[in-house]
Design a protein around this motif. Sequence first.
Motif, PDB file in Angstrom:
ATOM      1  N   ALA A 186      12.424  22.628 -26.665  1.00  0.00           N
ATOM      2  CA  ALA A 186      11.230  23.443 -26.435  1.00  0.00           C
ATOM      3  C   ALA A 186      10.610  23.905 -27.745  1.00  0.00           C
ATOM      4  O   ALA A 186       9.986  24.941 -27.809  1.00  0.00           O
ATOM      5  N   SER A 187      10.749  23.094 -28.807  1.00  0.00           N
ATOM      6  CA  SER A 187      10.290  23.541 -30.119  1.00  0.00           C
ATOM      7  C   SER A 187       8.816  23.294 -30.356  1.00  0.00           C
ATOM      8  O   SER A 187       8.200  23.957 -31.176  1.00  0.00           O
ATOM      9  N   THR A 188       8.200  22.338 -29.684  1.00  0.00           N
ATOM     10  CA  THR A 188       6.833  21.928 -29.986  1.00  0.00           C
ATOM     11  C   THR A 188       6.008  21.827 -28.715  1.00  0.00           C
ATOM     12  O   THR A 188       6.369  21.084 -27.796  1.00  0.00           O
ATOM     13  N   GLY A 189       4.892  22.572 -28.679  1.00  0.00           N
ATOM     14  CA  GLY A 189       3.910  22.409 -27.618  1.00  0.00           C
ATOM     15  C   GLY A 189       4.462  22.602 -26.218  1.00  0.00           C
ATOM     16  O   GLY A 189       4.098  21.846 -25.301  1.00  0.00           O
ATOM     17  N   ALA A 190       5.322  23.598 -26.009  1.00  0.00           N
ATOM     18  CA  ALA A 190       5.952  23.756 -24.699  1.00  0.00           C
ATOM     19  C   ALA A 190       4.917  23.993 -23.605  1.00  0.00           C
ATOM     20  O   ALA A 190       5.021  23.423 -22.511  1.00  0.00           O
ATOM     21  N   LEU A 191       3.889  24.820 -23.889  1.00  0.00           N
ATOM     22  CA  LEU A 191       2.888  25.109 -22.865  1.00  0.00           C
ATOM     23  C   LEU A 191       2.117  23.856 -22.484  1.00  0.00           C
ATOM     24  O   LEU A 191       1.919  23.574 -21.287  1.00  0.00           O
ATOM     25  N   ALA A 192       1.678  23.078 -23.483  1.00  0.00           N
ATOM     26  CA  ALA A 192       0.942  21.846 -23.191  1.00  0.00           C
ATOM     27  C   ALA A 192       1.812  20.862 -22.421  1.00  0.00           C
ATOM     28  O   ALA A 192       1.327  20.148 -21.529  1.00  0.00           O
ATOM     29  N   ARG A 193       3.087  20.828 -22.728  1.00  0.00           N
ATOM     30  CA  ARG A 193       3.988  19.897 -22.040  1.00  0.00           C
ATOM     31  C   ARG A 193       4.234  20.335 -20.595  1.00  0.00           C
ATOM     32  O   ARG A 193       4.298  19.490 -19.689  1.00  0.00           O
ATOM     33  N   VAL A 194       4.386  21.631 -20.365  1.00  0.00           N
ATOM     34  CA  VAL A 194       4.563  22.117 -18.992  1.00  0.00           C
ATOM     35  C   VAL A 194       3.307  21.832 -18.176  1.00  0.00           C
ATOM     36  O   VAL A 194       3.376  21.399 -17.010  1.00  0.00           O
ATOM     37  N   GLN A 195       2.123  22.054 -18.759  1.00  0.00           N
ATOM     38  CA  GLN A 195       0.873  21.756 -18.061  1.00  0.00           C
ATOM     39  C   GLN A 195       0.760  20.264 -17.759  1.00  0.00           C
ATOM     40  O   GLN A 195       0.276  19.878 -16.690  1.00  0.00           O
ATOM     41  N   ASP A 245       9.010  12.028 -20.890  1.00  0.00           N
ATOM     42  CA  ASP A 245       8.878  10.882 -19.982  1.00  0.00           C
ATOM     43  C   ASP A 245      10.200  10.134 -19.856  1.00  0.00           C
ATOM     44  O   ASP A 245      10.545   9.642 -18.770  1.00  0.00           O
ATOM     45  N   ALA A 246      10.946  10.029 -20.964  1.00  0.00           N
ATOM     46  CA  ALA A 246      12.249   9.374 -20.895  1.00  0.00           C
ATOM     47  C   ALA A 246      13.199  10.161 -19.987  1.00  0.00           C
ATOM     48  O   ALA A 246      13.986   9.574 -19.235  1.00  0.00           O
ATOM     49  N   ALA A 247      13.116  11.488 -20.050  1.00  0.00           N
ATOM     50  CA  ALA A 247      13.984  12.315 -19.204  1.00  0.00           C
ATOM     51  C   ALA A 247      13.614  12.195 -17.729  1.00  0.00           C
ATOM     52  O   ALA A 247      14.488  12.324 -16.852  1.00  0.00           O
ATOM     53  N   LEU A 248      12.334  11.939 -17.443  1.00  0.00           N
ATOM     54  CA  LEU A 248      11.895  11.873 -16.045  1.00  0.00           C
ATOM     55  C   LEU A 248      12.478  10.685 -15.302  1.00  0.00           C
ATOM     56  O   LEU A 248      12.361  10.604 -14.068  1.00  0.00           O
ATOM     57  N   ALA A 249      13.085   9.745 -16.011  1.00  0.00           N
ATOM     58  CA  ALA A 249      13.778   8.657 -15.326  1.00  0.00           C
ATOM     59  C   ALA A 249      15.038   9.153 -14.637  1.00  0.00           C
ATOM     60  O   ALA A 249      15.570   8.473 -13.747  1.00  0.00           O
ATOM     61  N   ARG A 250      15.519  10.351 -15.021  1.00  0.00           N
ATOM     62  CA  ARG A 250      16.766  10.880 -14.467  1.00  0.00           C
ATOM     63  C   ARG A 250      16.591  12.208 -13.735  1.00  0.00           C
ATOM     64  O   ARG A 250      17.435  12.567 -12.910  1.00  0.00           O
ATOM     65  N   VAL A 251      15.534  12.953 -14.047  1.00  0.00           N
ATOM     66  CA  VAL A 251      15.371  14.296 -13.483  1.00  0.00           C
ATOM     67  C   VAL A 251      13.972  14.435 -12.899  1.00  0.00           C
ATOM     68  O   VAL A 251      13.105  13.577 -13.099  1.00  0.00           O
ATOM     69  N   THR A 252      13.748  15.548 -12.214  1.00  0.00           N
ATOM     70  CA  THR A 252      12.445  15.793 -11.605  1.00  0.00           C
ATOM     71  C   THR A 252      11.528  16.540 -12.573  1.00  0.00           C
ATOM     72  O   THR A 252      11.989  17.179 -13.532  1.00  0.00           O
ATOM     73  N   ARG A 253      10.245  16.475 -12.294  1.00  0.00           N
ATOM     74  CA  ARG A 253       9.265  17.191 -13.114  1.00  0.00           C
ATOM     75  C   ARG A 253       9.492  18.701 -13.057  1.00  0.00           C
ATOM     76  O   ARG A 253       9.379  19.388 -14.076  1.00  0.00           O
ATOM     77  N   SER A 254       9.793  19.218 -11.893  1.00  0.00           N
ATOM     78  CA  SER A 254       9.957  20.667 -11.763  1.00  0.00           C
ATOM     79  C   SER A 254      11.162  21.159 -12.545  1.00  0.00           C
ATOM     80  O   SER A 254      11.095  22.222 -13.186  1.00  0.00           O
ATOM     81  N   ASP A 255      12.259  20.409 -12.521  1.00  0.00           N
ATOM     82  CA  ASP A 255      13.438  20.820 -13.283  1.00  0.00           C
ATOM     83  C   ASP A 255      13.165  20.784 -14.782  1.00  0.00           C
ATOM     84  O   ASP A 255      13.566  21.696 -15.519  1.00  0.00           O
ATOM     85  N   LEU A 256      12.485  19.742 -15.250  1.00  0.00           N
ATOM     86  CA  LEU A 256      12.194  19.646 -16.678  1.00  0.00           C
ATOM     87  C   LEU A 256      11.216  20.731 -17.100  1.00  0.00           C
ATOM     88  O   LEU A 256      11.402  21.369 -18.144  1.00  0.00           O
ATOM     89  N   ALA A 257      10.174  20.962 -16.308  1.00  0.00           N
ATOM     90  CA  ALA A 257       9.217  22.012 -16.645  1.00  0.00           C
ATOM     91  C   ALA A 257       9.891  23.381 -16.656  1.00  0.00           C
ATOM     92  O   ALA A 257       9.626  24.220 -17.525  1.00  0.00           O
ATOM     93  N   GLY A 258      10.775  23.623 -15.701  1.00  0.00           N
ATOM     94  CA  GLY A 258      11.491  24.900 -15.676  1.00  0.00           C
ATOM     95  C   GLY A 258      12.385  25.082 -16.882  1.00  0.00           C
ATOM     96  O   GLY A 258      12.472  26.186 -17.448  1.00  0.00           O
ATOM     97  N   ALA A 259      13.047  24.013 -17.311  1.00  0.00           N
ATOM     98  CA  ALA A 259      13.898  24.101 -18.495  1.00  0.00           C
ATOM     99  C   ALA A 259      13.065  24.375 -19.743  1.00  0.00           C
ATOM    100  O   ALA A 259      13.441  25.201 -20.593  1.00  0.00           O
ATOM    101  N   LEU A 260      11.933  23.696 -19.871  1.00  0.00           N
ATOM    102  CA  LEU A 260      11.068  23.918 -21.027  1.00  0.00           C
ATOM    103  C   LEU A 260      10.570  25.355 -21.077  1.00  0.00           C
ATOM    104  O   LEU A 260      10.580  25.993 -22.149  1.00  0.00           O
ATOM    105  N   TYR A 261      10.133  25.861 -19.932  1.00  0.00           N
ATOM    106  CA  TYR A 261       9.611  27.226 -19.892  1.00  0.00           C
ATOM    107  C   TYR A 261      10.695  28.241 -20.246  1.00  0.00           C
ATOM    108  O   TYR A 261      10.466  29.165 -21.037  1.00  0.00           O
ATOM    109  N   ALA A 262      11.882  28.062 -19.678  1.00  0.00           N
ATOM    110  CA  ALA A 262      12.959  29.013 -19.932  1.00  0.00           C
ATOM    111  C   ALA A 262      13.378  28.995 -21.399  1.00  0.00           C
ATOM    112  O   ALA A 262      13.571  30.049 -22.028  1.00  0.00           O
ATOM    113  N   LEU A 263      13.503  27.809 -21.978  1.00  0.00           N
ATOM    114  CA  LEU A 263      13.941  27.709 -23.369  1.00  0.00           C
ATOM    115  C   LEU A 263      12.851  28.156 -24.339  1.00  0.00           C
ATOM    116  O   LEU A 263      13.140  28.729 -25.387  1.00  0.00           O
TER     117      LEU A 263
END
Length: 297
Positions: free
Chosen positions: A255-264, A222-240
């Motif tokens: 991407a160390s914890t709960g990456a799938l739940a966070r992308v969803q 959520d802190a990152a979403l102040a600077r970036v879009t949801r799609s970019d963050l979700a894509g980074a999480l999935y790739a990492l």
Amino acid sequence: MTLVLLALHLVLVGVLLPRRLAGSRRLQARPGLGAAVWLALMASFGTGLLLAAHHLLAPLGHEPAGLVGLLPHAEPPAATGPHAHDRWVPAAAGGAVAVVAAVAATLAARAARARRRHRAALDLVAARDARRRVLVLDDPRPAVYCLPGRRARVVVTRGALELLDEPRLTAAVAHEHGHLRGRHHLVLLAADTFALLLGRRLPLARLGRAEVALLLEMAADDAALARVTRSDLAGALYALATAAPDAGAGALAAASTGALARVQRLARTPAPPARACRLAAFAAPLLPYLLACAPHP
């Protein structure tokens, strides 16, 4: 009667509520609040456990009156004389606090030593990228992580630079800066201490530690979403998440914890927690304090 109510509270807070709240979308909608709720449950369970032990062990002739009973009684020595209860109860409470503090200090010192060793190695081999405010490590494995503390570092490997495009890399780095600004390693230390002291068999210890870690990752998202879009963050999480190695002890990785739940979670529109949910989440941890403050024979 108070002892029975305290026992029921321990079952509610230690067993039933954790199973009910684990994976709650209401808490995930406000992850900072959700982590605070889990820590409040842990504090409430510890206080209820101490009060229940006090009621079991207190001398029958000197029954305490709530939390006041945990303190030495201000009775005139000439009239009543000193009571053993006035000595062992404060000593036992102080001993319990000392044990918790010692365990927390040990875990914190262990993590700090691991971070110092990691930082020293990074300062020797990593290159500083002032524009992105990161250290670039020449490692083909994709990873983005941070080392919290007074000399905090955000580390990006060469593999991550090759894997992520610029918007996704910016999103991953913003996530790590969210961890550092929120001092999430200190919150996780409290959950680690509780889990170590109470054991993994207790649902509150086992589920609580995992849920706090996941909610802190979501708070950094959520802190990152102040600077970036949801799609970019979700894509980074999935790739990492599909390629990231372990960042090591004391580090928090993107991407160390709960990456799938966070992308969803990023893919759906967050809903604010219902008022009833908020009231229930905060009322349960307060129950042992209310019981303890109420005078009883």
